[in-house]
Design an enzyme around this catalytic site. Structure first.
Site, PDB file in Angstrom:
ATOM      1  N   GLU A  86       0.801  -1.228   0.000  1.00  0.00           N
ATOM      2  CA  GLU A  86       0.000   0.000   0.000  1.00  0.00           C
ATOM      3  C   GLU A  86       0.829   1.272   0.000  1.00  0.00           C
ATOM      4  O   GLU A  86       1.764   1.431   0.780  1.00  0.00           O
ATOM      5  CB  GLU A  86      -0.934   0.009   1.220  1.00  0.00           C
ATOM      6  CG  GLU A  86      -1.877   1.208   1.255  1.00  0.00           C
ATOM      7  CD  GLU A  86      -2.919   1.104   2.353  1.00  0.00           C
ATOM      8  OE1 GLU A  86      -3.725   2.045   2.493  1.00  0.00           O
ATOM      9  OE2 GLU A  86      -2.937   0.083   3.074  1.00  0.00           O
ATOM     10  N   LYS A  99      -8.613  -1.232   1.184  1.00  0.00           N
ATOM     11  CA  LYS A  99      -9.642  -1.727   2.099  1.00  0.00           C
ATOM     12  C   LYS A  99     -10.393  -2.820   1.365  1.00  0.00           C
ATOM     13  O   LYS A  99     -11.007  -2.576   0.324  1.00  0.00           O
ATOM     14  CB  LYS A  99     -10.617  -0.622   2.527  1.00  0.00           C
ATOM     15  CG  LYS A  99     -10.184   0.100   3.776  1.00  0.00           C
ATOM     16  CD  LYS A  99     -10.126  -0.820   4.960  1.00  0.00           C
ATOM     17  CE  LYS A  99      -9.390  -0.147   6.111  1.00  0.00           C
ATOM     18  NZ  LYS A  99      -8.873  -1.126   7.049  1.00  0.00           N
TER      19      LYS A  99
END
Length: 418
Positions: free
Chosen positions: A221, A237
């Site tokens: 990420e 997410k």
């Protein structure tokens, strides 16, 4: 693995073994992924000419003053508490709330070629030294007794309490984490990192040494990147595990695509990031470039969204980082409320976990990851630790969230237990 791939890995390991003679260094490693066209496969800052440590509530302004005196390369980190969230719990990791250093040497590895970007000594001699460095062969470490800060029963109890807060309207979604650790542990950091990225290669990996502390990071990420006037964030997410059976793996991926719960998590963090970025970007410029993108990594499928914006001309790079930190994917929404709940319900302070490691260029551009899927090691205290977490919503099933944590931690456990 072909010859070029093996040569690349060998060069990377030579760079790390060579760098380990220094007390401080930071390797940023994209492991062959190309997210937003990076200009390098590995970037390495070695040695410390001068440094800046976070120590008070003016940390970001003071960091900008430090940089502004002599704009140059800076490498370093932001701990989860860098913005001063008044933690009462003591951190078990020793990196501190924030630290940046000007390297003596900056190296770039691209297309199996090492380039000396910056050095105060003979550049050719650096390349010669690296090429002559032996890749150390190490024996397997002794078995580690890895334990969690939470039992499964305690974890489930806390999730149900958090869902009561959600039902009351205190928050909409919260990222809840648990720590795993082993004491009396001795590992070889470079060899452990090699195993970690072989098993779980990721686009925002890093190997960070700060004196006696190591962070071995296989993060998928990006927190925040600045390229000129362009600002990019790519929050994650939504997670489903991989499976060796192709049909089951496709089913897991399709479940992620169709899951209302996972999409609700993702859209909440996208809205949060858009709000954060809007505070430092030109009015109306913040856009969602990609929503609910599905990306597959060796251990898990992930749902990643990409948000872009055009920076306001009057904002410094530290104001930009401060406005968006800590990242919404590791807090939840609304950010202030969930950070208070994180402080209340998590057993240990996060330290560098869910913070960020990255670099700043002499032009004021930067790129920072999200410190997840990471091993922390203190070679003096002989302590190994790592964290895993998941996003909790009204729709969450506590046992499923617990299993998601274990899926995320699987690669680290496998590396440490081998």
């Amino acid at each position: 693995m072909n010859k070029d791939e093996q040569n690349f890995i060998d060069l990377k390991m030579k760079m790390l073994n060579w760098a380990n003679q220094f007390n401080i260094f930071c390797l940023l490693d994209n492991n062959g992924y190309n997210f937003e066209e990076p200009s390098f496969e590995c970037l390495l800052g070695v040695g410390c000419k001068q440094s800046f440590s976070f120590a008070n509530h003016n940390n970001f302004a003071d960091l900008h003053s430090f940089y502004d005196k002599n704009p140059t390369w800076l490498f370093g980190h932001l701990g989860y508490n860098a913005a001063g969230n008044a933690y009462s719990k003591k951190s078990k990791t020793d990196f501190g709330d924030g630290f940046f250093f000007e390297p003596e040497i900056v190296l770039k590895l691209s297309n199996n070629k090492i380039e000396v970007v910056k050095a105060d000594i003979d550049k050719a001699n650096i390349i010669t030294e690296i090429n002559a460095t032996e890749i150390l062969k190490v024996e397997k470490h002794l078995p580690l007794n890895i334990v969690s800060s939470l039992s499964k029963e305690k974890y489930i109890e806390k999730i149900k309490l958090l869902q009561q807060h959600i039902q009351r309207g205190d928050c909409y979604e919260i990222n809840f984490c648990q720590q795993f650790f082993a004491t009396e542990a001795t590992i070889h950091p470079i060899e452990t990192y090699k195993k970690l990225i072989e098993l779980s290669p990721a686009p925002f990996g890093s190997f960070y040494k700060l004196n006696n502390d190591y962070c071995l990071c296989a993060s998928p990420e990006r927190f925040l990147q600045k390229k000129g006037s362009k600002l990019i964030s790519q929050p994650i997410k939504g997670t489903s595990k991989r499976d060796d059976d192709i049909k089951k793996d496709d089913a897991n991926k399709n479940h992620l695509i169709e899951s209302k719960k996972e999409k609700s998590e993702n859209v909440m963090v996208v809205d949060l990031v858009r709000n954060d970025m809007s505070m430092v970007c030109e009015k109306g410029s913040v856009k969602v470039k990609e929503l609910f993108g599905i990306y597959s990594f060796p251990q898990v499928h992930q749902m990643i969204s990409t948000i872009e914006g055009t920076l306001s001309l009057d904002k410094t790079f530290t104001e930009v980082i401060k406005a968006c930190f800590p990242m919404g994917s590791m807090t939840g929404a609304p950010k202030k409320s969930v950070m208070q709940l994180i402080e209340k319900y998590e057993e240990t302070q996060r330290g560098l976990f869910s913070g960020s490691i990255g670099y700043i260029t002499p032009d004021g551009d930067f790129d920072f990851n999200v410190v997840i899927r990471s091993i922390f090691y203190n070679e003096i205290k002989k302590r190994v630790s790592f964290f895993a977490g998941s996003g909790i919503t009204y729709y969450s099933k506590a046992e499923d969230e617990y299993e998601e944590c274990l899926s995320k931690a699987a690669a680290i456990v496998k590396v440490l237990e081998e």
